[in-house]
Write an enzyme that holds these catalytic residues in place. Sequence first.
Site, PDB file in Angstrom:
ATOM      1  N   ARG A   1      38.475  38.936  36.552  1.00 58.81           N
ATOM      2  CA  ARG A   1      38.356  37.911  37.753  1.00 58.81           C
ATOM      3  C   ARG A   1      37.581  36.889  38.062  1.00 58.81           C
ATOM      4  O   ARG A   1      37.801  35.730  38.422  1.00 58.81           O
ATOM      5  CB  ARG A   1      38.814  38.931  38.862  1.00 58.81           C
ATOM      6  CG  ARG A   1      40.076  39.861  38.897  1.00 58.81           C
ATOM      7  CD  ARG A   1      40.095  40.773  40.142  1.00 58.81           C
ATOM      8  NE  ARG A   1      40.050  40.281  41.409  1.00 58.81           N
ATOM      9  CZ  ARG A   1      39.961  40.799  42.513  1.00 58.81           C
ATOM     10  NH1 ARG A   1      39.618  42.052  42.566  1.00 58.81           N
ATOM     11  NH2 ARG A   1      39.969  40.158  43.747  1.00 58.81           N
TER      12      ARG A   1
ATOM     13  N   ARG B   1      45.878  64.374  -7.173  1.00 60.57           N
ATOM     14  CA  ARG B   1      47.004  63.462  -6.775  1.00 60.57           C
ATOM     15  C   ARG B   1      47.218  62.465  -8.231  1.00 60.57           C
ATOM     16  O   ARG B   1      47.679  61.503  -7.851  1.00 60.57           O
ATOM     17  CB  ARG B   1      46.652  62.621  -5.833  1.00 60.57           C
ATOM     18  CG  ARG B   1      46.376  63.444  -4.593  1.00 60.57           C
ATOM     19  CD  ARG B   1      46.102  62.736  -3.264  1.00 60.57           C
ATOM     20  NE  ARG B   1      47.224  62.212  -2.835  1.00 60.57           N
ATOM     21  CZ  ARG B   1      47.529  61.206  -1.990  1.00 60.57           C
ATOM     22  NH1 ARG B   1      46.351  60.800  -1.276  1.00 60.57           N
ATOM     23  NH2 ARG B   1      48.721  60.799  -1.586  1.00 60.57           N
TER      24      ARG B   1
ATOM     25  N   CYS C   1      29.256  56.145   8.237  1.00 55.58           N
ATOM     26  CA  CYS C   1      29.063  55.934   9.665  1.00 55.58           C
ATOM     27  C   CYS C   1      28.609  57.046  10.517  1.00 55.58           C
ATOM     28  O   CYS C   1      27.879  57.134  11.352  1.00 55.58           O
ATOM     29  CB  CYS C   1      30.181  55.416  10.409  1.00 55.58           C
ATOM     30  SG  CYS C   1      30.643  53.923   9.672  1.00 55.58           S
TER      31      CYS C   1
ATOM     32  N   ARG D   1      51.056  56.659  -3.743  1.00 56.19           N
ATOM     33  CA  ARG D   1      52.169  56.978  -2.656  1.00 56.19           C
ATOM     34  C   ARG D   1      53.376  56.202  -3.200  1.00 56.19           C
ATOM     35  O   ARG D   1      54.571  56.683  -3.092  1.00 56.19           O
ATOM     36  CB  ARG D   1      51.876  56.692  -1.256  1.00 56.19           C
ATOM     37  CG  ARG D   1      50.839  57.765  -0.866  1.00 56.19           C
ATOM     38  CD  ARG D   1      50.726  57.408   0.771  1.00 56.19           C
ATOM     39  NE  ARG D   1      49.434  58.128   1.197  1.00 56.19           N
ATOM     40  CZ  ARG D   1      48.360  57.817   1.595  1.00 56.19           C
ATOM     41  NH1 ARG D   1      48.167  56.308   1.400  1.00 56.19           N
ATOM     42  NH2 ARG D   1      47.545  58.513   2.058  1.00 56.19           N
TER      43      ARG D   1
ATOM     44  N   TRP E   1      39.990  48.708  40.318  1.00 54.44           N
ATOM     45  CA  TRP E   1      39.546  47.473  39.434  1.00 54.44           C
ATOM     46  C   TRP E   1      39.067  47.720  38.380  1.00 54.44           C
ATOM     47  O   TRP E   1      37.814  48.101  38.673  1.00 54.44           O
ATOM     48  CB  TRP E   1      39.351  46.431  40.152  1.00 54.44           C
ATOM     49  CG  TRP E   1      40.351  45.572  41.219  1.00 54.44           C
ATOM     50  CD1 TRP E   1      40.565  45.842  42.287  1.00 54.44           C
ATOM     51  CD2 TRP E   1      41.223  44.454  40.807  1.00 54.44           C
ATOM     52  NE1 TRP E   1      41.457  45.087  42.885  1.00 54.44           N
ATOM     53  CE2 TRP E   1      41.933  44.282  41.985  1.00 54.44           C
ATOM     54  CE3 TRP E   1      41.476  44.055  39.411  1.00 54.44           C
ATOM     55  CZ2 TRP E   1      42.978  43.109  41.898  1.00 54.44           C
ATOM     56  CZ3 TRP E   1      42.351  42.986  39.387  1.00 54.44           C
ATOM     57  CH2 TRP E   1      43.054  42.617  40.465  1.00 54.44           C
TER      58      TRP E   1
ATOM     59  N   ASP F   1      33.114  46.570   1.950  1.00 56.85           N
ATOM     60  CA  ASP F   1      31.751  45.902   2.514  1.00 56.85           C
ATOM     61  C   ASP F   1      31.705  45.069   1.412  1.00 56.85           C
ATOM     62  O   ASP F   1      30.503  44.162   1.688  1.00 56.85           O
ATOM     63  CB  ASP F   1      30.901  47.105   2.463  1.00 56.85           C
ATOM     64  CG  ASP F   1      30.883  47.885   3.738  1.00 56.85           C
ATOM     65  OD1 ASP F   1      31.816  47.743   4.552  1.00 56.85           O
ATOM     66  OD2 ASP F   1      30.147  48.946   3.844  1.00 56.85           O
TER      67      ASP F   1
ATOM     68  N   ALA G   1      37.242  51.863   0.834  1.00 54.76           N
ATOM     69  CA  ALA G   1      38.322  50.787   0.297  1.00 54.76           C
ATOM     70  C   ALA G   1      38.934  51.147  -1.318  1.00 54.76           C
ATOM     71  O   ALA G   1      40.350  51.357  -1.099  1.00 54.76           O
ATOM     72  CB  ALA G   1      37.482  49.513   0.177  1.00 54.76           C
TER      73      ALA G   1
ATOM     74  N   ASN H   1      38.703  50.972   5.164  1.00 60.54           N
ATOM     75  CA  ASN H   1      40.196  51.620   5.054  1.00 60.54           C
ATOM     76  C   ASN H   1      41.389  50.722   5.243  1.00 60.54           C
ATOM     77  O   ASN H   1      42.248  50.861   4.530  1.00 60.54           O
ATOM     78  CB  ASN H   1      40.104  52.845   5.926  1.00 60.54           C
ATOM     79  CG  ASN H   1      39.100  53.856   5.596  1.00 60.54           C
ATOM     80  OD1 ASN H   1      39.567  54.679   4.774  1.00 60.54           O
ATOM     81  ND2 ASN H   1      38.319  53.911   6.193  1.00 60.54           N
TER      82      ASN H   1
END
Length: 468
Positions: A455, A76, A49, A26, A447, A296, A16, A318
């Site tokens: 269904r 950057r 993960c 950006r 199906w 988190d 994050a 993210n």
Amino acid sequence: MSSTQERLVIIGGDAAGMSAASQARRLRSPDELEIVAFERGRFTSYSACGIPYWVGGAVDERDDLVARTPEEHRERAIDLRMRTEVCRIDVPGRRVLARDLEGGEEYWTAYDKLVIATGARPLRPSLPGIDAPGVHGVQTLGDGQALIDTLERTEDRRTEGRRAVVVGAGYIGVEMAEAMIQRGYDVTVVNRGKEPMSTLDPDMGRLVHDAMTGLGIEMVNDTEVTKILTGDDGRVRAVATENAEYPADVVILGVGVRPETELAREAGLPLGEHGGLLTDLAMRVRGHENIWAGGDCVEVLDLMSGRERHIALGTHANKHGQVIGSNVGGSYATFPGVVGTAVSKVCDLEIARTGLREKDALAAGLRFVSVTIESTSRAGYYPGAALMTVKMLAERRTGKLLGVQIVGREGAGKRVDVAAVALTAGMTVEQMTALDLGYAPPFSPVWDPILVAARKAVAAVRADTASS
């Protein structure tokens, strides 16, 4: 910093936090926006993960899990300060107190805008012996490396009969059970729930239990660990419950996580029922114009129940970062909420869910029908067709889809994405039966299993309406 330049301070250098930093960069140049990020660990922008798959050998190298290194972020024009922990947030003064974990120096850094992305911490039960060598959590890359080091020491001492005990049978627990199987360990999973995977209904959890047992994993359900036993060398030798002992060369904790929000709590920021920060749709901390939070450490809106939940997933983190970075950078974006989609596997068994379980629907006061079907991943005559079980919940009378759970072999897990889209769109199960899904014998029966379940759910809704 010039008089026209703003400073964005970010606490946390993983998904994050660094997604927010990258997106803000950006949109705004270094002359317009100075970005300072603090990370107390040794790695940034990595896939937590992926740790079970690195431990199990499916991923070769630790660095394969790193999306962007600190050096790449700095290139950057992001001032990323590693091994630096923020130990206080002064909200009125718009500043944070940071500590260099290597040198011990403490200093204040002012901010115009603040992003809190402190993540979550693994639960570590307060048990005798819990801190013994050989007991491991797996939240960070450092945790993963420490576990691998322990495994390699064990494997150097013994070529066979190695034993691992996994405490907990949620996503991390079942994934780490797989990792230990892949490394040739005898595996016992001790689980306080009646069935593994409490994110599923118990009947679907039983399918996971049976499959794990079939893989040679000893499943011990409805049982609490009481202590960790150690040998003469002080290292772990067994896990004890009230009625038994389970020998162990290594113990892996997979009992869940909690939002890492102590800093936020001390700063007086709003926390929810589950301990996570509360934000608005723009990921701005409620009541604070210049503070955002994501990943988190926050609670998110469950679109199905209308309640706030804590869900620790890299996908959400993210997306939160992208939303925050857009808003900090002068654009506009929102994160509307989640339907609770997750997928995992243990060896060749795939496990997926989205939306509400039966107990969630009951807690939300919903009246529903549930159906369960068995089908195959491909046309039954095509080589490799594998069984899967699909459970579907629909609201009584309206037929609105409420939730789907899937347990099966190859081709089962990602079918949950169809259900996730249907939930997000607010579709009924009758509308789902007309979905134009891709068909060819190598990929699906005529199906698709999701449509077979839809269904059957339509029939259940009609029968329920007719009888009431």
